[in-house]
Design a protein around this motif. Structure first.
Motif, PDB file in Angstrom:
ATOM      1  N   PRO A 105       6.465   4.375   3.585  1.00  0.00           N
ATOM      2  CA  PRO A 105       7.151   5.950   4.489  1.00  0.00           C
ATOM      3  C   PRO A 105       8.363   6.101   4.272  1.00  0.00           C
ATOM      4  CG  PRO A 105       6.612   3.938   5.715  1.00  0.00           C
ATOM      5  CD  PRO A 105       6.594   3.504   4.173  1.00  0.00           C
ATOM      6  N   ALA A 106       7.381   8.267   3.717  1.00  0.00           N
ATOM      7  CA  ALA A 106       9.066   9.114   3.763  1.00  0.00           C
ATOM      8  C   ALA A 106       9.165   8.988   1.828  1.00  0.00           C
ATOM      9  CB  ALA A 106       9.953   8.863   4.478  1.00  0.00           C
ATOM     10  N   VAL A 107       8.572   7.960   1.049  1.00  0.00           N
ATOM     11  CA  VAL A 107       8.940   8.292  -0.303  1.00  0.00           C
ATOM     12  C   VAL A 107       8.749   9.648  -0.609  1.00  0.00           C
ATOM     13  CG1 VAL A 107       8.474   7.371  -2.696  1.00  0.00           C
ATOM     14  CG2 VAL A 107       8.477   5.647  -0.786  1.00  0.00           C
ATOM     15  N   GLN A 108      10.142   9.713  -1.656  1.00  0.00           N
ATOM     16  CA  GLN A 108       9.855  11.268  -2.625  1.00  0.00           C
ATOM     17  C   GLN A 108      10.189  11.078  -3.926  1.00  0.00           C
ATOM     18  OE1 GLN A 108      10.665  14.019  -0.214  1.00  0.00           O
ATOM     19  NE2 GLN A 108      10.576  12.159   0.952  1.00  0.00           N
ATOM     20  N   VAL A 109       9.087  11.900  -4.122  1.00  0.00           N
ATOM     21  CA  VAL A 109       8.800  12.140  -6.143  1.00  0.00           C
ATOM     22  C   VAL A 109       9.048  13.217  -6.696  1.00  0.00           C
ATOM     23  CG1 VAL A 109       6.926  10.800  -7.813  1.00  0.00           C
ATOM     24  CG2 VAL A 109       7.693   9.888  -5.731  1.00  0.00           C
ATOM     25  N   TYR A 110      10.469  13.108  -7.048  1.00  0.00           N
ATOM     26  CA  TYR A 110      10.644  14.520  -7.843  1.00  0.00           C
ATOM     27  C   TYR A 110      10.637  14.874  -9.197  1.00  0.00           C
ATOM     28  CZ  TYR A 110      12.850  15.114  -3.370  1.00  0.00           C
ATOM     29  OH  TYR A 110      13.782  14.835  -1.589  1.00  0.00           O
ATOM     30  N   THR A 111       9.708  15.816  -9.934  1.00  0.00           N
ATOM     31  CA  THR A 111       9.627  16.350 -11.022  1.00  0.00           C
ATOM     32  C   THR A 111      10.783  17.051 -10.947  1.00  0.00           C
ATOM     33  OG1 THR A 111       7.635  17.047 -10.890  1.00  0.00           O
ATOM     34  CG2 THR A 111       7.204  14.491 -11.468  1.00  0.00           C
ATOM     35  N   ILE A 138       7.051   0.344  -3.949  1.00  0.00           N
ATOM     36  CA  ILE A 138       8.169   1.588  -3.991  1.00  0.00           C
ATOM     37  C   ILE A 138       8.397   1.943  -2.154  1.00  0.00           C
ATOM     38  CG2 ILE A 138       9.509   4.066  -4.150  1.00  0.00           C
ATOM     39  CD1 ILE A 138       7.960   2.295  -6.360  1.00  0.00           C
ATOM     40  N   GLY A 139      10.182   1.514  -1.944  1.00  0.00           N
ATOM     41  CA  GLY A 139      10.106   1.079  -0.579  1.00  0.00           C
ATOM     42  C   GLY A 139      10.824   2.035   0.146  1.00  0.00           C
ATOM     43  N   GLY A 140      10.275   2.190   2.046  1.00  0.00           N
ATOM     44  CA  GLY A 140      10.857   3.328   2.195  1.00  0.00           C
ATOM     45  C   GLY A 140      11.534   4.376   2.255  1.00  0.00           C
ATOM     46  N   GLY A 141      11.173   5.779   1.887  1.00  0.00           N
ATOM     47  CA  GLY A 141      12.913   6.680   2.105  1.00  0.00           C
ATOM     48  C   GLY A 141      14.020   6.944   0.153  1.00  0.00           C
ATOM     49  N   ALA A 142      12.635   5.762  -0.477  1.00  0.00           N
ATOM     50  CA  ALA A 142      13.275   5.958  -1.880  1.00  0.00           C
ATOM     51  C   ALA A 142      12.385   7.335  -2.063  1.00  0.00           C
ATOM     52  CB  ALA A 142      12.707   4.887  -2.292  1.00  0.00           C
ATOM     53  N   VAL A 143      13.698   7.635  -2.930  1.00  0.00           N
ATOM     54  CA  VAL A 143      13.928   8.996  -4.080  1.00  0.00           C
ATOM     55  C   VAL A 143      13.526   9.067  -5.426  1.00  0.00           C
ATOM     56  CG1 VAL A 143      14.814  10.666  -4.280  1.00  0.00           C
ATOM     57  CG2 VAL A 143      15.140  10.529  -1.827  1.00  0.00           C
ATOM     58  N   ILE A 144      12.504   9.120  -5.950  1.00  0.00           N
ATOM     59  CA  ILE A 144      12.609   8.469  -7.674  1.00  0.00           C
ATOM     60  C   ILE A 144      12.616  10.568  -8.506  1.00  0.00           C
ATOM     61  CG2 ILE A 144      11.004   8.403  -9.762  1.00  0.00           C
ATOM     62  CD1 ILE A 144       9.612   6.437  -6.858  1.00  0.00           C
ATOM     63  N   CYS A 145      14.085  10.585  -8.887  1.00  0.00           N
ATOM     64  CA  CYS A 145      14.508  11.462  -9.696  1.00  0.00           C
ATOM     65  C   CYS A 145      13.164  11.992 -10.699  1.00  0.00           C
ATOM     66  CB  CYS A 145      15.551  11.445  -9.506  1.00  0.00           C
ATOM     67  SG  CYS A 145      16.625  11.345  -8.430  1.00  0.00           S
ATOM     68  N   PRO A 146      13.585  12.966 -11.269  1.00  0.00           N
ATOM     69  CA  PRO A 146      13.009  14.080 -12.571  1.00  0.00           C
ATOM     70  C   PRO A 146      13.244  13.026 -13.555  1.00  0.00           C
ATOM     71  CG  PRO A 146      13.729  15.606 -11.218  1.00  0.00           C
ATOM     72  CD  PRO A 146      15.075  14.183 -10.333  1.00  0.00           C
ATOM     73  N   GLY A 147      11.967  12.537 -14.279  1.00  0.00           N
ATOM     74  CA  GLY A 147      12.677  11.547 -15.713  1.00  0.00           C
ATOM     75  C   GLY A 147      12.386  10.572 -15.870  1.00  0.00           C
ATOM     76  N   ILE A 148      12.406  10.325 -14.540  1.00  0.00           N
ATOM     77  CA  ILE A 148      11.926   8.160 -14.379  1.00  0.00           C
ATOM     78  C   ILE A 148      11.249   7.275 -14.876  1.00  0.00           C
ATOM     79  CG2 ILE A 148      12.504   6.851 -12.613  1.00  0.00           C
ATOM     80  CD1 ILE A 148      15.611   8.113 -13.667  1.00  0.00           C
ATOM     81  N   ASN A 152       5.848  -1.965 -15.205  1.00  0.00           N
ATOM     82  CA  ASN A 152       5.211  -2.346 -14.598  1.00  0.00           C
ATOM     83  C   ASN A 152       5.306  -3.721 -13.072  1.00  0.00           C
ATOM     84  OD1 ASN A 152       3.291  -1.420 -15.562  1.00  0.00           O
ATOM     85  ND2 ASN A 152       3.411  -2.568 -17.030  1.00  0.00           N
ATOM     86  N   ARG A 153       5.396  -3.778 -12.196  1.00  0.00           N
ATOM     87  CA  ARG A 153       5.479  -4.741 -11.277  1.00  0.00           C
ATOM     88  C   ARG A 153       6.787  -5.058 -10.492  1.00  0.00           C
ATOM     89  NH1 ARG A 153       2.676  -6.331 -15.695  1.00  0.00           N
ATOM     90  NH2 ARG A 153       5.024  -7.085 -16.690  1.00  0.00           N
ATOM     91  N   CYS A 154       7.255  -3.881 -10.259  1.00  0.00           N
ATOM     92  CA  CYS A 154       8.490  -3.852  -9.669  1.00  0.00           C
ATOM     93  C   CYS A 154       8.862  -3.270  -8.502  1.00  0.00           C
ATOM     94  CB  CYS A 154       9.274  -1.975 -10.369  1.00  0.00           C
ATOM     95  SG  CYS A 154      10.107  -2.419 -12.162  1.00  0.00           S
ATOM     96  N   VAL A 155       9.678  -4.011  -7.512  1.00  0.00           N
ATOM     97  CA  VAL A 155       9.992  -3.241  -6.245  1.00  0.00           C
ATOM     98  C   VAL A 155      11.193  -2.131  -6.208  1.00  0.00           C
ATOM     99  CG1 VAL A 155      10.897  -4.129  -4.217  1.00  0.00           C
ATOM    100  CG2 VAL A 155       9.033  -5.417  -5.809  1.00  0.00           C
ATOM    101  N   ILE A 156      11.046  -1.337  -5.554  1.00  0.00           N
ATOM    102  CA  ILE A 156      12.327  -0.305  -5.381  1.00  0.00           C
ATOM    103  C   ILE A 156      12.421  -0.327  -3.798  1.00  0.00           C
ATOM    104  CG2 ILE A 156      13.538   2.106  -5.735  1.00  0.00           C
ATOM    105  CD1 ILE A 156      11.845   1.114  -8.294  1.00  0.00           C
ATOM    106  N   GLY A 157      13.847  -0.872  -3.633  1.00  0.00           N
ATOM    107  CA  GLY A 157      13.855  -0.962  -2.762  1.00  0.00           C
ATOM    108  C   GLY A 157      14.231   0.173  -0.752  1.00  0.00           C
ATOM    109  N   ALA A 158      14.291  -0.195   0.180  1.00  0.00           N
ATOM    110  CA  ALA A 158      14.183   1.038   0.886  1.00  0.00           C
ATOM    111  C   ALA A 158      14.799   1.091   0.722  1.00  0.00           C
ATOM    112  CB  ALA A 158      13.537   0.954   2.481  1.00  0.00           C
ATOM    113  N   GLY A 159      15.418   2.903   0.896  1.00  0.00           N
ATOM    114  CA  GLY A 159      16.602   4.014   0.608  1.00  0.00           C
ATOM    115  C   GLY A 159      16.657   4.061  -0.565  1.00  0.00           C
ATOM    116  N   SER A 160      16.561   3.828  -1.571  1.00  0.00           N
ATOM    117  CA  SER A 160      17.307   3.635  -3.590  1.00  0.00           C
ATOM    118  C   SER A 160      17.075   4.533  -3.342  1.00  0.00           C
ATOM    119  CB  SER A 160      16.243   2.699  -3.731  1.00  0.00           C
ATOM    120  OG  SER A 160      16.800   1.427  -3.241  1.00  0.00           O
TER     121      SER A 160
END
Length: 187
Positions: A105-111, A138-148, A152-160
């Motif tokens: 929930p609430a994951v943000q992906v920003y290009t 991709i855990g809840g509330g994570a933000v992925i910034c531009p250019g990232i 494969n097979r990764c886990v991104i913790g909630a709120g990261s």
């Protein structure tokens, strides 16, 4: 001379309020309204709407409303991609999502991003592509910034907040996200 859309897709500074871009974003908003308000539950109508909104998505795309994106057509998703509630994908530029990727929930992906110079920022923006590999969570509330790029097979913790590339088979957490260990897939 390049159109503002061509500049946008090339990662160059562009005018976001160009008439052509506003028109396409408005069309996307009408489709999002159908998903987020009129239907609100995932059904065959939503599947048809998603094919219009996100024509570059593979089979098995599942979105829990509400969901937001800028254009939709810049989201290239593999098969079996799941977005939980309240996800936002600012797809000013290409967002590549592998197969079997789950967004909490609430994951943000920003290009989309903006110039640091305040005067330039008043009128232009630009974007950097995002790549998310296969079999990621991709855990809840994570933000992925531009250019990232997330491997494969990764886990991104909630709120990261992901501000740097993440290599394959990594567990990354925190703000900014740091790889805390490699994932042993025999666990």
């Amino acid at each position: 001379m390049k159109s503002e859309k061509e500049k946008m897709l090339a990662g160059e500074p562009y005018l976001a309020y160009d008439a052509q871009l506003v028109k396409v974003r408005t069309e996307a908003k009408h489709l999002l309204r159908k998903i987020n308000v009129e239907e609100y539950v995932f059904n065959d109508n939503v599947k048809d709407i998603l094919k219009q909104l996100m024509p570059n998505a593979g089979d098995g795309l599942y979105i829990e409303p509400p969901f937001h994106c800028d254009y939709g057509y810049n989201i290239y998703a593999g098969s079996n991609v799941y977005f939980n509630v309240n996800c936002v994908v600012l797809d000013v530029m290409k967002v590549s999502i592998g197969n079997n990727v789950f967004f909490g929930p609430a994951v943000q992906v920003y290009t989309a991003t903006h110039p640091l110079n305040a005067i330039e920022r008043r009128s232009t923006e630009f974007a950097k592509p995002i790549v998310i590999g296969d079999d990621c969570w991709i855990g809840g509330g994570a933000v992925i910034c531009p250019g990232i790029t997330i491997g494969n097979r990764c886990v991104i913790g909630a709120g990261s907040v992901v501000t740097k590339d993440i290599p394959d088979d990594s567990l990354a957490v925190g703000s900014p996200a740091q790889v805390i260990r490699k994932i042993d897939h025999k666990e």
